[in-house]
Enzyme design. Structure first.
Site, mmCIF file in Angstrom:
data_model
loop_
_atom_site.group_PDB
_atom_site.id
_atom_site.type_symbol
_atom_site.label_atom_id
_atom_site.label_comp_id
_atom_site.label_asym_id
_atom_site.label_seq_id
_atom_site.Cartn_x
_atom_site.Cartn_y
_atom_site.Cartn_z
ATOM 1 N N GLY A 54 80.820 -44.235 46.183
ATOM 2 C CA GLY A 54 81.541 -45.115 45.253
ATOM 3 C C GLY A 54 81.374 -44.628 43.823
ATOM 4 N NE ARG A 89 82.534 -45.591 50.139
ATOM 5 C CZ ARG A 89 81.595 -46.054 49.304
ATOM 6 N NH1 ARG A 89 80.402 -45.536 49.309
ATOM 7 N NH2 ARG A 89 81.872 -47.032 48.469
ATOM 8 C CG ASP A 129 71.343 -44.990 49.752
ATOM 9 O OD1 ASP A 129 72.560 -45.108 49.501
ATOM 10 O OD2 ASP A 129 70.676 -45.864 50.338
ATOM 11 C CB THR A 165 75.284 -46.364 43.131
ATOM 12 O OG1 THR A 165 75.662 -47.636 43.692
ATOM 13 C CG2 THR A 165 73.773 -46.317 43.086
ATOM 14 C CG ASP A 186 75.723 -51.291 45.041
ATOM 15 O OD1 ASP A 186 76.547 -51.908 44.347
ATOM 16 O OD2 ASP A 186 75.943 -50.971 46.228
ATOM 17 C CG ASP A 203 71.575 -49.511 46.327
ATOM 18 O OD1 ASP A 203 71.838 -48.553 45.566
ATOM 19 O OD2 ASP A 203 72.210 -49.742 47.362
ATOM 20 N NE ARG A 223 79.233 -52.110 51.974
ATOM 21 C CZ ARG A 223 80.342 -51.399 51.845
ATOM 22 N NH1 ARG A 223 81.504 -51.958 52.103
ATOM 23 N NH2 ARG A 223 80.306 -50.143 51.471
ATOM 24 C CE LYS A 227 72.773 -77.240 34.034
ATOM 25 N NZ LYS A 227 72.509 -75.951 34.627
ATOM 26 C CG HIS A 259 86.942 -52.170 44.328
ATOM 27 N ND1 HIS A 259 87.102 -53.069 45.347
ATOM 28 C CD2 HIS A 259 86.355 -51.071 44.865
ATOM 29 C CE1 HIS A 259 86.634 -52.534 46.468
ATOM 30 N NE2 HIS A 259 86.183 -51.328 46.201
HETATM 31 O O1 F6P Z 1 79.443 -48.238 45.282
HETATM 32 C C1 F6P Z 1 78.845 -49.393 45.654
HETATM 33 C C2 F6P Z 1 79.861 -50.424 46.034
HETATM 34 O O2 F6P Z 1 80.671 -50.745 44.930
HETATM 35 C C3 F6P Z 1 79.246 -51.662 46.637
HETATM 36 O O3 F6P Z 1 78.780 -52.580 45.688
HETATM 37 C C4 F6P Z 1 80.384 -52.168 47.476
HETATM 38 O O4 F6P Z 1 79.901 -52.935 48.548
HETATM 39 C C5 F6P Z 1 81.036 -50.922 47.967
HETATM 40 O O5 F6P Z 1 80.708 -49.906 47.053
HETATM 41 C C6 F6P Z 1 82.535 -51.010 48.120
HETATM 42 O O6 F6P Z 1 82.991 -49.811 48.637
HETATM 43 P P1 F6P Z 1 84.532 -49.410 48.755
HETATM 44 O O7 F6P Z 1 84.969 -48.949 47.407
HETATM 45 O O8 F6P Z 1 84.532 -48.324 49.749
HETATM 46 O O9 F6P Z 1 85.278 -50.638 49.158
#
Ligand code: F6P
Length: 327
Positions: A17, A78, A109, A132, A134, A136, A178, A220, A256
Site C-alpha cells: 500500500g 502487491r 512487512d 506504511t 498503519d 505496525d 486492518r 454533551k 483510502h
Molecule cells: O497500506 C495499509 C492499508 O492502507 C491498510 O490500512 C488497509 O487495510 C489496506 O492497506 C487496504 O489495502 P488496499 O489498498 O489493497 O485496499
C-alpha cells in the site's frame, strides 16, 4: 560489516500500500547515492515491475519536485509471484542482470518478506525502509505515512464533529488499519473521540454505550466513536449503538483518502532520514538484509528477518490516556 564499499549501483522500489512520504524517501535515496557517486535504478510497480524488468535509471532531477507529492512516483503493487520460490529466484537473477548491487525496498512487512527471500536466494544486500500508514512495523517507533494519515483522519473528524454537534448526533467513524489500531488510537486522542475500537484491545459495546449516555446526560451535544477497520464491522457497531441508545446515529468511512495527500513535515523528515541512513549503511559495508527504523528519535538498524518475528505492540499507556480523556 567491515567489508569494502563495492556498491556502485543500487535499486529502489516501493511496494504494498502506498504511503505519503514514499516520494521524499525515494528522493533521499537518490540524492544520497548521487552524493556518493552511486547510480540508482528505479524499479517501477514494486516486485511486479522487477519481474517484468521495468527498471530505469533515476537521476537527481528525476526526483526534483516530488518531495510534496503523495503516493509514489515509482508506482506500487502487491505481487503474488513473490510468494513463490520461482519468483523470488527470478527477482535476484534480474537484479544481477542489471548489475544492481543492493536493493532498497520502501514498504511494509509483506514487502520485507519478499526482500528477505530475494536476499536468501541471491545474496544481494537488502535495505528495508518502513513505509506504511498503519505504523505496525516492529523495530521502529514510526513508519513513513502514519503522521499524514492521522492528520487526514483528524481533519475529517473535526469536520464531522461540527455537523454532529449541530444535529446532536452520534457518529461512528471508520479509519484504516486492518490489523493495527494506531491510526484509530491517535486520531481518537487528537480528535477528542468518545470511544475508540482497535483490533489489539478487547472492547465491550455495552460499556461504551453506558459511557456515551453518561456524557450526553452531562450535556454533551455529540459523540464520536472511532473504529479501526480491523476491530469490528463499523456498520454493525453503528447499528448496535443506535439500538441500545436510541440516538440519531451516522456512519462515515474515511477509507483510502487516508493514503493520499501531501506528506506532513514529520513524514518528509522521517523519509529523508531513512533514505540517507539506508544508503549510508550500504556504504559502511552492510551486506545482509536490514531494516532502518527510528527508536527514541535515533536511527536504528534491525535484521529484516526480525520484522515478522514479533508484533509492534500498542502502548497500553496511550490506550489508557484515550480512555481517561474520552469521559
Ligand atoms: O497500506 C495499509 C492499508 O492502507 C491498510 O490500512 C488497509 O487495510 C489496506 O492497506 C487496504 O489495502 P488496499 O489498498 O489493497 O485496499
Amino acid at each position: 560489516m567491515a567489508e569494502q564499499n563495492t556498491i556502485k549501483k543500487i535499486g529502489v522500489l516501493t511496494s504494498g500500500g502506498d504511503a505519503p512520504g514514499m516520494n521524499p524517501a525515494i528522493r533521499s535515496v537518490v540524492r544520497t547515492a548521487f552524493y556518493h557517486d552511486i547510480t540508482v535504478m528505479g524499479i517501477y510497480r514494486g516486485y511486479d515491475g522487477l519481474l517484468n524488468k521495468e527498471i530505469k535509471e533515476l537521476t537527481v532531477s528525476d526526483v526534483g519536485g516530488i518531495i510534496n507529492r503523495g503516493g509514489t512516483v515509482l508506482l506500487t503493487a502487491r505481487c503474488e509471484e513473490m510468494y513463490e520460490e520461482e519468483g523470488q529466484k527470478k527477482a535476484g537473477e534480474i537484479l544481477k542482470e542489471f548489475e544492481i548491487d543492493a536493493l532498497v525496498v520502501i514498504g511494509g512487512d509483506g514487502s520485507y518478506k519478499g526482500a528477505l527471500a530475494i536476499h536468501e536466494h541471491s545474496g544481494i544486500p537488502m535495505i528495508g525502509i518502513p513505509g506504511t500508514i498503519d505504523n505496525d512495523i516492529p523495530g521502529t517507533d514510526f513508519t513513513i505515512g502514519f503522521a499524514t494519515a492521522v492528520n487526514t483522519a483528524l481533519d475529517a473528524i473535526d469536520k464531522i464533529r461540527d455537523t454532529a454537534t449541530s444535529h446532536e448526533r452520534l457518529f461512528v467513524v471508520e479509519v484504516m488499519g486492518r490489523q493495527a489500531g494506531y491510526i484509530a488510537l491517535e486520531t481518537a486522542i487528537a480528535g477528542g473521540a468518545e470511544a475508540v475500537l482497535m483490533p489489539e484491545v478487547p472492547f465491550d459495546l455495552d460499556v461504551i454505550c453506558a459511557r456515551i449516555e453518561a456524557g450526553s446526560k452531562r450535556g454533551k451535544l455529540s459523540s464520536i466513536v472511532v473504529v479501526a477497520e480491523g476491530a469490528a464491522s463499523s456498520m454493525e457497531v453503528a447499528y448496535r449503538i443506535k439500538q441500545t441508545l436510541n440516538v440519531d446515529t451516522r456512519l462515515t468511512v474515511i477509507g483510502h483518502m487516508q493514503r493520499g495527500g501531501s506528506p506532513v513535515a514529520l513524514d518528509r523528515i522521517l523519509a529523508a532520514r531513512f533514505g540517507k541512513a539506508g544508503v549510508d549503511l550500504l556504504l559502511e559495508g552492510e551486506r545482509g538484509a536490514k531494516m532502518i527504523g527510528v527508536i527514541g528519535g535515533k536511527i536504528s538498524v534491525n535484521d529484516l528477518a526480525d520484522t515478522s518475528a514479533y508484533v509492534h505492540k500498542i502502548d497500553p499507556e496511550i490506550v489508557e490516556l484515550a480512555r481517561i480523556l474520552a469521559i
